[in-house]
Write a protein that holds these residues in place. Structure first.
Motif, PDB file in Angstrom:
ATOM      1  N   PRO A   1      35.967   1.310  48.254  1.00 58.10           N
ATOM      2  CA  PRO A   1      35.467   2.505  47.569  1.00 58.10           C
ATOM      3  C   PRO A   1      35.256   3.680  48.516  1.00 58.10           C
ATOM      4  O   PRO A   1      35.116   3.510  49.724  1.00 58.10           O
ATOM      5  N   ASP A   2      35.255   4.877  47.932  1.00 54.91           N
ATOM      6  CA  ASP A   2      34.737   6.060  48.602  1.00 54.91           C
ATOM      7  C   ASP A   2      33.729   6.697  47.646  1.00 54.91           C
ATOM      8  O   ASP A   2      33.375   6.102  46.618  1.00 54.91           O
ATOM      9  N   GLN A   3      33.231   7.869  47.960  1.00 53.29           N
ATOM     10  CA  GLN A   3      32.216   8.492  47.107  1.00 53.29           C
ATOM     11  C   GLN A   3      32.759   8.770  45.704  1.00 53.29           C
ATOM     12  O   GLN A   3      32.050   8.591  44.703  1.00 53.29           O
ATOM     13  N   TYR A   4      34.009   9.217  45.618  1.00 50.25           N
ATOM     14  CA  TYR A   4      34.626   9.495  44.315  1.00 50.25           C
ATOM     15  C   TYR A   4      34.669   8.228  43.475  1.00 50.25           C
ATOM     16  O   TYR A   4      34.261   8.213  42.304  1.00 50.25           O
ATOM     17  N   PHE A   5      35.180   7.161  44.058  1.00 54.21           N
ATOM     18  CA  PHE A   5      35.342   5.900  43.337  1.00 54.21           C
ATOM     19  C   PHE A   5      33.993   5.357  42.873  1.00 54.21           C
ATOM     20  O   PHE A   5      33.829   4.939  41.716  1.00 54.21           O
ATOM     21  N   SER A   6      33.010   5.365  43.761  1.00 49.30           N
ATOM     22  CA  SER A   6      31.686   4.847  43.412  1.00 49.30           C
ATOM     23  C   SER A   6      31.040   5.666  42.302  1.00 49.30           C
ATOM     24  O   SER A   6      30.442   5.110  41.374  1.00 49.30           O
ATOM     25  N   ALA A   7      31.164   6.990  42.382  1.00 54.46           N
ATOM     26  CA  ALA A   7      30.594   7.849  41.340  1.00 54.46           C
ATOM     27  C   ALA A   7      31.290   7.632  40.009  1.00 54.46           C
ATOM     28  O   ALA A   7      30.643   7.585  38.948  1.00 54.46           O
ATOM     29  N   LEU A   8      32.624   7.499  40.038  1.00 55.08           N
ATOM     30  CA  LEU A   8      33.386   7.300  38.807  1.00 55.08           C
ATOM     31  C   LEU A   8      32.959   6.016  38.107  1.00 55.08           C
ATOM     32  O   LEU A   8      32.696   6.008  36.895  1.00 55.08           O
ATOM     33  N   PHE A   9      32.883   4.909  38.853  1.00 55.63           N
ATOM     34  CA  PHE A   9      32.556   3.640  38.213  1.00 55.63           C
ATOM     35  C   PHE A   9      31.074   3.530  37.872  1.00 55.63           C
ATOM     36  O   PHE A   9      30.712   2.839  36.906  1.00 55.63           O
ATOM     37  N   SER A  10      30.213   4.207  38.586  1.00 65.93           N
ATOM     38  CA  SER A  10      28.808   4.290  38.171  1.00 65.93           C
ATOM     39  C   SER A  10      28.701   5.009  36.837  1.00 65.93           C
ATOM     40  O   SER A  10      27.928   4.617  35.954  1.00 65.93           O
ATOM     41  N   ASN A  11      29.500   6.067  36.681  1.00 66.41           N
ATOM     42  CA  ASN A  11      29.522   6.811  35.428  1.00 66.41           C
ATOM     43  C   ASN A  11      30.083   5.968  34.288  1.00 66.41           C
ATOM     44  O   ASN A  11      29.534   5.954  33.172  1.00 66.41           O
ATOM     45  N   ARG A  12      31.159   5.239  34.549  1.00 65.27           N
ATOM     46  CA  ARG A  12      31.754   4.379  33.516  1.00 65.27           C
ATOM     47  C   ARG A  12      30.766   3.291  33.089  1.00 65.27           C
ATOM     48  O   ARG A  12      30.645   2.968  31.895  1.00 65.27           O
ATOM     49  N   LYS A  13      30.063   2.726  34.062  1.00 64.10           N
ATOM     50  CA  LYS A  13      29.054   1.714  33.758  1.00 64.10           C
ATOM     51  C   LYS A  13      27.937   2.302  32.904  1.00 64.10           C
ATOM     52  O   LYS A  13      27.486   1.680  31.923  1.00 64.10           O
TER      53      LYS A  13
END
Length: 265
Positions: free
Chosen positions: A125-137
């Motif tokens: 992950p990077d910051q983009y990926f982590s933020a995206l999947f936190s949002n999806r969750k």
């Protein structure tokens, strides 16, 4: 002719469809976990390979209600499947989460992989990926499966593909909603995705590898595919101009030509 099997992997049975003649090729779907993702590849790849297309545990027609504890757990299911079929090694095409599983196997069990295709996947992950999947969750937990799947569909497919389909009256989300594996299973799968990081191990991959993605992918942007190719020794890199995260569906012809050429080298 397609053979349908239920393969025991210990505490679950995997629904597996097998077709074609040739060297064994395993197609591993992404977060959705359903072998039906590969509907646009089966006919093409079965002309040269013995295709093995499973549903992940908890997904599709495999044993329902089965959560995962991480990518390593998901990889153990695939290794058990390979063993149950009496195979020593396989070619593997893994899309997104399926690619994360493929990375794990190629690093930790290198003798099991002959050729590896990492499709719209990521090393970590990077910051983009982590933020995206936190949002999806958060969407899944706060708004429910229908909103979560609709959001995911709009992220995964380009508008140029979705608009004509939606004008025809086809409800893509309805099909995905009907196969939703349940909150606990989906949340366990999201956690596995967010915990995947094999950056330090990728240099150990010895199998010939193709890293393929799309320049307009919003879930695993092209930089992730480029990073995989840079970290894996002698890996090939190919980026489709269009297709989004689900380019195996939305740009199937171009995808099949490039992946097929690599598998048949």
């Amino acid at each position: 002719m397609t053979e349908v099997h239920k393969i025991d992997v210990g505490d679950a049975e995997l629904h597996v469809e097998i077709s074609g003649i040739g060297p064994p090729l395993l197609l591993l779907a992404g977060l959705g976990g359903r072998g039906a993702f590969w509907r646009n590849q089966v006919e093409a790849f079965a002309q040269t390979h013995r295709l093995i297309v499973p549903d992940h545990r908890g997904c599709g027609s495999s044993t329902r209600g089965k959560c995962v504890t991480g990518i390593d757990h998901m990889a153990s299911d695939i290794l058990a499947l390979i063993d149950a079929l009496g195979l020593q090694s396989i070619d593997l095409v893994g899309h997104s989460t399926g690619g994360a599983i493929g990375q794990y196997i190629a690093i930790h069990h290198p003798n099991r992989i002959e050729r590896l295709v990492l499709s719209c996947s990521w090393a970590g992950p990077d910051q983009y990926f982590s933020a995206l999947f936190s949002n999806r969750k958060a969407i899944l937990q706060d708004s429910g499966p229908e909103a979560y799947l609709a959001h995911g569909t709009f992220l995964a497919m380009p508008s140029s593909y979705l608009q004509p389909v939606m004008r025809s009256g086809e409800d893509i989300v309805a099909d995905r909603l009907a196969e939703f594996p349940g909150m606990d299973v989906e949340l366990s799968r999201i956690a596995a995705v967010m915990g995947h990081d094999q950056r330090d191990g990728l240099r150990k991959i010895s199998a010939p590898t193709l890293c393929i993605g799309a320049r307009d992918d919003q879930i695993t942007p092209p930089g992730f595919t480029e990073e995989l190719a840079a970290r894996i020794p002698s890996a090939e890199l190919h980026l489709l101009d269009r297709g989004g995260h689900f380019c195996a569906i939305t740009a199937a012809r171009e995808y099949n030509v490039r992946v097929g050429a690599f598998l048949n080298q």
